[in-house]
Design a protein around this motif. Structure first.
Motif, PDB file in Angstrom:
ATOM      1  N   ASN A 168       0.826  -1.218   0.000  1.00 12.37           N
ATOM      2  CA  ASN A 168       0.000   0.000   0.000  1.00 12.37           C
ATOM      3  C   ASN A 168       0.854   1.260   0.000  1.00 12.37           C
ATOM      4  N   LYS A 169       1.948   1.233  -0.753  1.00 10.29           N
ATOM      5  CA  LYS A 169       2.854   2.378  -0.806  1.00 10.29           C
ATOM      6  C   LYS A 169       2.575   3.294  -1.994  1.00 10.29           C
ATOM      7  N   ASN A 170       1.819   2.825  -2.964  1.00 12.14           N
ATOM      8  CA  ASN A 170       1.625   3.629  -4.169  1.00 12.14           C
ATOM      9  C   ASN A 170       0.595   4.725  -3.980  1.00 12.14           C
ATOM     10  N   LYS A 171       0.850   5.829  -4.689  1.00 15.41           N
ATOM     11  CA  LYS A 171      -0.087   6.953  -4.774  1.00 15.41           C
ATOM     12  C   LYS A 171      -0.416   7.088  -6.256  1.00 15.41           C
ATOM     13  N   GLY A 172      -1.450   6.442  -6.703  1.00 10.25           N
ATOM     14  CA  GLY A 172      -1.780   6.427  -8.112  1.00 10.25           C
ATOM     15  C   GLY A 172      -1.456   5.063  -8.714  1.00 10.25           C
ATOM     16  N   LYS A 173      -1.389   5.045 -10.024  1.00  9.95           N
ATOM     17  CA  LYS A 173      -1.179   3.803 -10.758  1.00  9.95           C
ATOM     18  C   LYS A 173       0.275   3.375 -10.782  1.00  9.95           C
ATOM     19  N   ILE A 174       0.460   2.083 -10.831  1.00 10.81           N
ATOM     20  CA  ILE A 174       1.771   1.481 -11.059  1.00 10.81           C
ATOM     21  C   ILE A 174       1.735   0.934 -12.485  1.00 10.81           C
ATOM     22  N   ILE A 175       2.705   1.316 -13.269  1.00 14.97           N
ATOM     23  CA  ILE A 175       2.742   0.932 -14.694  1.00 14.97           C
ATOM     24  C   ILE A 175       3.839  -0.119 -14.900  1.00 14.97           C
ATOM     25  N   LEU A 176       3.503  -1.131 -15.703  1.00 14.70           N
ATOM     26  CA  LEU A 176       4.513  -2.096 -16.147  1.00 14.70           C
ATOM     27  C   LEU A 176       4.859  -1.777 -17.590  1.00 14.70           C
ATOM     28  N   ARG A 177       6.137  -1.577 -17.859  1.00 18.89           N
ATOM     29  CA  ARG A 177       6.616  -1.279 -19.207  1.00 18.89           C
ATOM     30  C   ARG A 177       7.034  -2.582 -19.881  1.00 18.89           C
ATOM     31  N   VAL A 178       6.463  -2.827 -21.043  1.00 21.59           N
ATOM     32  CA  VAL A 178       6.842  -3.988 -21.846  1.00 21.59           C
ATOM     33  C   VAL A 178       7.665  -3.458 -23.017  1.00 21.59           C
ATOM     34  N   SER A 179       8.952  -3.860 -23.072  1.00 21.45           N
ATOM     35  CA  SER A 179       9.794  -3.323 -24.140  1.00 21.45           C
ATOM     36  C   SER A 179      10.001  -4.309 -25.245  1.00 21.45           C
TER      37      SER A 179
END
Length: 179
Positions: A168-179
């Motif tokens: 519960n540390k995030n403030k907003g979205k966490i994004i996963l980058r697929v390269s």
């Protein structure tokens, strides 16, 4: 202050909510206030049902959006106004509770709504996306709505991203980058 929570604050303001109450840890209050929350309640130190009833002079709030379900079900019922509605979106706190006083459901004509997109058809999801686009795209362009991105992880770090979210540390979205 999750991705959905930060969006809900902004959409509530856009749609004319007179007051927005949020429950979040104290470290997340600043971001909630900056997005339009009127009251930030630290759920670790304050009984939110008592706070809401004090601030609304016992009237309660019109809508509650809940992700936890079981641990706050009674407090949610006690916080809702006449003809209020509680929208249950997740079960992060569990699905069972020992005792609930259901009388406020009748006395206040409360509606309890469960919703998940997982069980919806593709057609429904497309319509929902189109409706949201009609409502919100111009508001994003004008800067009245903004996505809140906490962090970006490479897809190979999905475990670390999930741990960060679970803590519960995030403030907003966490994004996963697929390269």
């Amino acid at each position: 202050a999750s991705g959905v929570g930060t969006a809900a604050i902004q959409l509530g303001k856009l749609l004319g909510a007179s007051e927005i109450f949020v429950t979040a840890s104290a470290a997340k209050h600043d971001i909630c206030t900056s997005l339009g929350a009127d009251y930030c309640i630290d759920y670790k130190t304050t009984l939110f049902d008592e706070f809401i009833n004090e601030k609304t002079e016992g009237k309660g709030v019109d809508t509650i959006m809940d992700f936890l379900m079981a641990p706050y079900f009674q407090k949610n019922l006690d916080s809702l106004a006449m003809d209020g509605r509680m929208v249950m979106l997740a079960t992060m706190g569990g699905i069972k509770t020992n005792e609930i006083n259901l009388v406020n459901i009748l006395r206040r004509r409360i509606r309890i709504i469960g919703s998940t997109l997982r069980a919806r058809t593709l057609e429904y999801k497309v319509k929902l996306t189109q409706g949201f686009s009609e409502l919100a795209l111009d508001e994003f362009a004008k800067g009245n709505l903004k996505p809140v991105i906490d962090s970006v992880y490479d897809w190979s770090e999905v475990g670390a991203a999930h741990d960060f979210m679970e803590a519960n540390k995030n403030k907003g979205k966490i994004i996963l980058r697929v390269s």
